[in-house]
Design a protein around this motif. Sequence first.
Motif, short mmCIF file in Angstrom:
data_model
loop_
_atom_site.label_atom_id
_atom_site.label_comp_id
_atom_site.label_asym_id
_atom_site.label_seq_id
_atom_site.Cartn_x
_atom_site.Cartn_y
_atom_site.Cartn_z
N ASP A 78 1.79 2.47 8.38
CA ASP A 78 1.88 3.47 7.41
C ASP A 78 2.40 4.74 7.95
OD1 ASP A 78 0.29 5.23 6.36
OD2 ASP A 78 -1.75 4.74 6.64
N GLY A 81 -1.72 -1.89 7.54
CA GLY A 81 -1.74 -0.84 7.50
C GLY A 81 -1.00 -0.46 8.69
N PRO A 109 0.20 -1.19 0.03
CA PRO A 109 -0.05 -0.15 -0.14
C PRO A 109 1.32 1.31 -0.24
CG PRO A 109 0.24 -1.50 2.16
CD PRO A 109 0.54 -2.04 1.18
N ARG A 145 0.65 -4.99 5.04
CA ARG A 145 -0.02 -5.67 4.13
C ARG A 145 -1.71 -4.20 4.90
NH1 ARG A 145 2.45 -9.55 1.00
NH2 ARG A 145 2.90 -8.57 -1.15
#
Length: 213
Positions: free
Chosen positions: A209, A206, A160, A204
Amino acid sequence: MPEKSKATTAMKATRAGTRPGGRSARVRAAVVAATLAELAEKGYDQLTVEAICHRADVNKSTVYRRWGGVDGLIADALALSADQPWPIPDTGNVDEDIQLMAHEVYTTFTDPGLRTTPTALIGAALRSDLGAEALSAFFTARHQQAAEVVMRAVERGQLPVGVDPVELVRAATAPLYHQLFITGEPLDERAAHRAAAAALLAARAGLFDATAP
């Protein structure tokens, strides 16, 4: 001036100046190589400037002036290692790349032909304030180099957007170093695979992030 203070002053002077070339570079390479050899053979407790100088065929005054003592030598060995290029895997698949990175750590510290010197160097650095500072800088450099793997994966859509590359790399390798140098537990290939897989799952999901509050 205490040896630790002299070592700190000498190392700061080395970092602040230009990178040595010619004879100075050859002396540095010889002294660092001798330091690593002595560490691998005798360990931190028996590491002496005298033995290093004898092995490297340099004067003690040169070593004390430039490195300050054994802690400065350990720190510079790590600094020199951090400057070396590190081959980063690029298979086209981030899962394979991260697995390869974790497996490299496993191999480096478990292969009888490879593990002695890096294990001795990290073990010595953990017992020295100056060495610990250099060790932190070494891992920072390595993580930043390895972050390229993650950035490529984001560009390919395999991870992401917004994932923190350094945090993912750290998560994939830190459990291995914890077993090696903190708990002293035996390290096997399953542990390397598990650390890499867990880091990828977290990314993946998050959890890494960089844009999150």
